[in-house]
Design a protein around this motif. Structure first.
Motif, short mmCIF file in Angstrom:
data_model
loop_
_atom_site.label_atom_id
_atom_site.label_comp_id
_atom_site.label_asym_id
_atom_site.label_seq_id
_atom_site.Cartn_x
_atom_site.Cartn_y
_atom_site.Cartn_z
N THR A 26 97.43 15.98 58.54
CA THR A 26 97.70 16.22 59.91
C THR A 26 98.97 16.81 60.09
OG1 THR A 26 98.70 14.15 60.17
CG2 THR A 26 96.32 14.07 60.38
N ALA A 27 99.24 17.40 61.24
CA ALA A 27 100.70 17.82 61.57
C ALA A 27 101.43 16.97 62.27
CB ALA A 27 100.49 19.21 62.55
N SER A 28 101.20 15.53 61.99
CA SER A 28 101.87 14.40 62.73
C SER A 28 103.29 14.51 62.11
CB SER A 28 101.19 13.14 62.76
OG SER A 28 101.07 12.85 61.18
N THR A 29 104.28 13.77 62.91
CA THR A 29 105.86 13.73 62.33
C THR A 29 105.87 13.04 60.80
OG1 THR A 29 106.44 13.66 64.58
CG2 THR A 29 108.03 12.95 63.01
N PHE A 30 106.72 13.66 60.14
CA PHE A 30 106.99 13.01 58.70
C PHE A 30 108.21 11.80 58.93
CE2 PHE A 30 104.96 16.64 57.62
CZ PHE A 30 104.23 16.55 56.68
N VAL A 58 110.93 17.55 59.73
CA VAL A 58 109.85 16.57 59.99
C VAL A 58 108.96 16.56 60.90
CG1 VAL A 58 111.71 14.76 58.82
CG2 VAL A 58 111.43 15.06 61.25
N ARG A 59 109.07 17.72 61.97
CA ARG A 59 108.41 17.80 63.13
C ARG A 59 107.70 19.12 63.30
NH1 ARG A 59 112.03 16.32 68.05
NH2 ARG A 59 109.85 17.11 69.28
N PRO A 60 106.55 19.32 62.78
CA PRO A 60 105.94 20.68 62.56
C PRO A 60 105.77 21.58 64.01
CG PRO A 60 104.53 19.24 61.41
CD PRO A 60 105.84 18.28 62.08
N GLU A 61 105.67 20.59 65.03
CA GLU A 61 105.61 21.20 66.47
C GLU A 61 106.85 21.86 66.76
OE1 GLU A 61 107.18 17.16 67.40
OE2 GLU A 61 106.03 17.97 66.06
N PRO A 67 100.50 22.41 66.73
CA PRO A 67 100.23 22.42 65.21
C PRO A 67 99.27 21.49 65.26
CG PRO A 67 102.17 21.45 65.33
CD PRO A 67 102.02 22.04 66.74
N GLN A 68 98.11 21.39 64.27
CA GLN A 68 97.01 20.35 64.16
C GLN A 68 96.81 19.83 62.74
OE1 GLN A 68 95.03 18.97 66.71
NE2 GLN A 68 96.46 20.01 68.02
N SER A 69 96.93 20.99 61.86
CA SER A 69 97.10 20.58 60.46
C SER A 69 97.94 21.59 59.73
CB SER A 69 95.66 21.25 59.71
OG SER A 69 94.47 20.93 60.74
N ILE A 70 98.16 20.84 58.23
CA ILE A 70 98.96 21.53 57.30
C ILE A 70 98.46 21.53 55.92
CG2 ILE A 70 101.35 21.52 56.40
CD1 ILE A 70 102.17 19.59 58.32
N ILE A 71 98.15 22.88 55.50
CA ILE A 71 97.36 22.92 54.26
C ILE A 71 98.45 23.06 52.99
CG2 ILE A 71 95.97 24.41 53.01
CD1 ILE A 71 94.83 25.38 55.60
N SER A 72 98.36 22.19 52.18
CA SER A 72 99.14 22.22 51.02
C SER A 72 98.51 22.91 49.84
CB SER A 72 99.70 20.98 50.61
OG SER A 72 100.56 20.87 49.39
N ILE A 73 99.06 24.03 48.91
CA ILE A 73 98.52 24.24 47.80
C ILE A 73 99.57 24.16 46.60
CG2 ILE A 73 97.28 26.24 49.19
CD1 ILE A 73 99.34 28.22 47.91
N ALA A 74 98.95 24.32 45.50
CA ALA A 74 99.47 24.03 44.17
C ALA A 74 99.10 24.91 43.36
CB ALA A 74 99.53 22.70 43.92
N LEU A 75 99.87 25.68 42.49
CA LEU A 75 99.50 26.53 41.38
C LEU A 75 100.33 26.05 40.07
CD1 LEU A 75 98.73 28.38 44.06
CD2 LEU A 75 99.68 30.31 42.30
N ALA A 76 99.54 25.85 39.00
CA ALA A 76 100.15 25.19 37.78
C ALA A 76 100.66 26.49 36.96
CB ALA A 76 98.70 24.78 36.95
N TYR A 77 101.93 25.97 36.34
CA TYR A 77 102.48 27.11 35.54
C TYR A 77 102.85 26.48 34.12
CZ TYR A 77 106.69 24.02 36.93
OH TYR A 77 107.72 23.09 37.15
N LEU A 138 109.90 22.74 56.49
CA LEU A 138 109.19 21.66 55.82
C LEU A 138 109.40 21.27 54.33
CD1 LEU A 138 105.34 21.55 57.38
CD2 LEU A 138 107.51 20.42 58.46
N SER A 139 109.39 20.03 54.23
CA SER A 139 109.54 19.54 52.91
C SER A 139 108.20 19.89 51.99
CB SER A 139 110.03 18.26 52.40
OG SER A 139 109.78 17.63 51.10
N ASP A 140 108.00 20.81 51.08
CA ASP A 140 106.67 21.27 50.38
C ASP A 140 106.12 19.63 49.85
OD1 ASP A 140 107.06 23.75 51.07
OD2 ASP A 140 108.16 24.40 49.18
N ARG A 141 107.14 19.15 49.13
CA ARG A 141 106.70 17.76 48.41
C ARG A 141 106.08 16.70 49.39
NH1 ARG A 141 111.97 17.74 44.29
NH2 ARG A 141 111.46 19.68 43.19
N ALA A 142 106.98 16.50 50.35
CA ALA A 142 106.46 15.63 51.52
C ALA A 142 105.16 16.05 52.08
CB ALA A 142 107.58 15.37 52.57
N VAL A 143 104.72 17.53 52.18
CA VAL A 143 103.36 17.82 52.65
C VAL A 143 102.38 17.51 51.51
CG1 VAL A 143 102.21 19.77 53.17
CG2 VAL A 143 104.52 19.57 54.19
#
Length: 377
Positions: A26-30, A58-61, A67-77, A138-143
């Motif tokens: 969600t895009a709620s506050t962290f 901490v506040r996506p708005e 904002p309604q959503s946050i998408i997180s992606i990961a690529l392996a190295y 935003l903090s990539d790790r928190a997301v």
């Protein structure tokens, strides 16, 4: 029902374009992150490279409208270098951390996120999106933690069951309301290896980092490295992987999925002496495509000098003397003087004494005096 289908389609598309893992939140506050950041700020544990406005973190708005959503992606190295060259006497080498192998990960992840953006806007024409990699608000790790990509380890890295902590992270905020995924349970348990072996004690406790003591941060600074850290750097030119290499969750983990992330051994583990006199143009041409070049050549060259001192490489003395006598930058001249004293040799005291008579910069003079003390032992 439409949003469920859209999420499935987006996940399938992410796999088509080479994203190794994707999660939704969600895009709620962290809120818990805010508390941690305020504590870090109070303790002066921040590096200074972060977004300074905690509310934006901490506040996506505050970043996009509704904002309604946050998408997180990961690529392996990769975690292992194929055909890694040996560091030998007279031909000593430094090392760039794994996050600086291959093409700058900011470039790689932004391309993937832009493709996701285009896909979403094709399906939802009025969609709002904002992408970020590492340097965003935003903090990539928190997301990633809240989106179920992995858990936040005691080394403060996101650890995934599939790829360990050897993943790059990126985010996409949108006003499209995707169904959130569930966070993952912490799996570090009683293990405390990363905290115990951190070379500088930067991991104050599990999950808490004093960034100002972290070698990954220190190798990126441009001034004189504080004395207490000089013997800790070793031959690291950029970054540090110790808290990852000791992690049991990373044992046996080594993925070579993305060709652009494969290291050029002579760049990821370069000869030290040629870097002492490399020009800006040559540095940009050879190293400009890797993430470790973002601060320019000065921090790398200072770390090269410290690495030569670490190896006590007497074959480098002629180059170090030249740098001490001719380089226009006080930090480089002074660090070279300190290294000459550290390496020692019969002529070191005489060389440094002559430099003491010629040098005018107060900081460099202080380093020459330190070098003289080292050479006397």
């Amino acid at each position: 029902m439409y949003m469920k289908e859209l999420k499935k389609e987006l996940i399938a598309y992410s796999q088509e374009i080479g994203i190794d893992k994707i999660g939704f939140t969600t895009a709620s506050t962290f809120d818990s992150l805010r508390n941690r950041l305020l504590e870090q700020q109070t303790l002066d544990y921040q590096s200074g490279f972060e977004e300074p406005n905690i509310e934006k973190r901490v506040r996506p708005e505050l970043i996009i409208e509704h904002p309604q959503s946050i998408i997180s992606i990961a690529l392996a190295y990769p975690s292992k270098m194929k055909d890694a060259p040996l560091s030998t006497k007279g031909e000593r080498r430094g090392i760039f951390c794994r996050a600086s192998w291959g093409t700058d990960y900011h470039v790689v992840l932004r391309e993937k996120l832009q493709l996701l953006e285009s896909f979403i806007k094709e399906k939802v024409p009025n969609a709002l999106t904002k992408t970020m990699v590492d340097t965003g608000e935003l903090s990539d790790r928190a997301v990633a933690e809240r989106a179920g990509i992995g858990w936040s380890g005691k080394n403060t890295m996101i650890i995934t069951p599939e790829f360990g902590s050897y993943v790059y992270l990126g985010d996409l905020i949108t006003n499209v309301p995707f169904e959130p995924d569930q966070p993952m349970e912490d799996q570090c348990g009683t293990c405390n290896k990363c905290v115990d072996v951190c070379p500088t004690g930067a991991l104050v406790q599990g999950g808490q980092l004093n960034a100002k003591r972290c070698i990954a941060f220190l190798t990126q600074t441009k001034g004189f490295l504080p004395d207490e850290f000089r013997s800790k750097i070793g031959n690291r030119l950029y970054g540090c992987d110790t808290c990852q290499t000791v992690c049991p969750k990373n044992k046996g983990i080594d993925f070579h999925i993305h060709a652009e992330m494969e290291p050029d051994p002579d760049i990821a583990k370069p000869l030290l002496k040629p870097l002492l006199t490399i020009s800006n143009k040559e540095f940009k041409e050879k190293y400009g495509h890797v993430s470790g070049s973002w601060r320019g050549k000065k921090p790398i060259q200072r770390n090269v000098i410290l690495a030569l001192a670490h190896f006590k490489d007497e074959t480098a003395l002629p180059e170090l003397i030249q740098v001490m006598e001719e380089d226009p930058r006080p930090v480089i001249r002074g660090t070279a003087a300190w290294a000459i004293g550290k390496i020692g040799g019969g002529e070191a005291e005489g060389i440094l004494q002559r430099a003491l008579d010629k040098e005018k910069d107060e900081d460099v003079l202080a380093e020459i005096k330190k070098g003289l003390m080292l050479a006397a032992y």
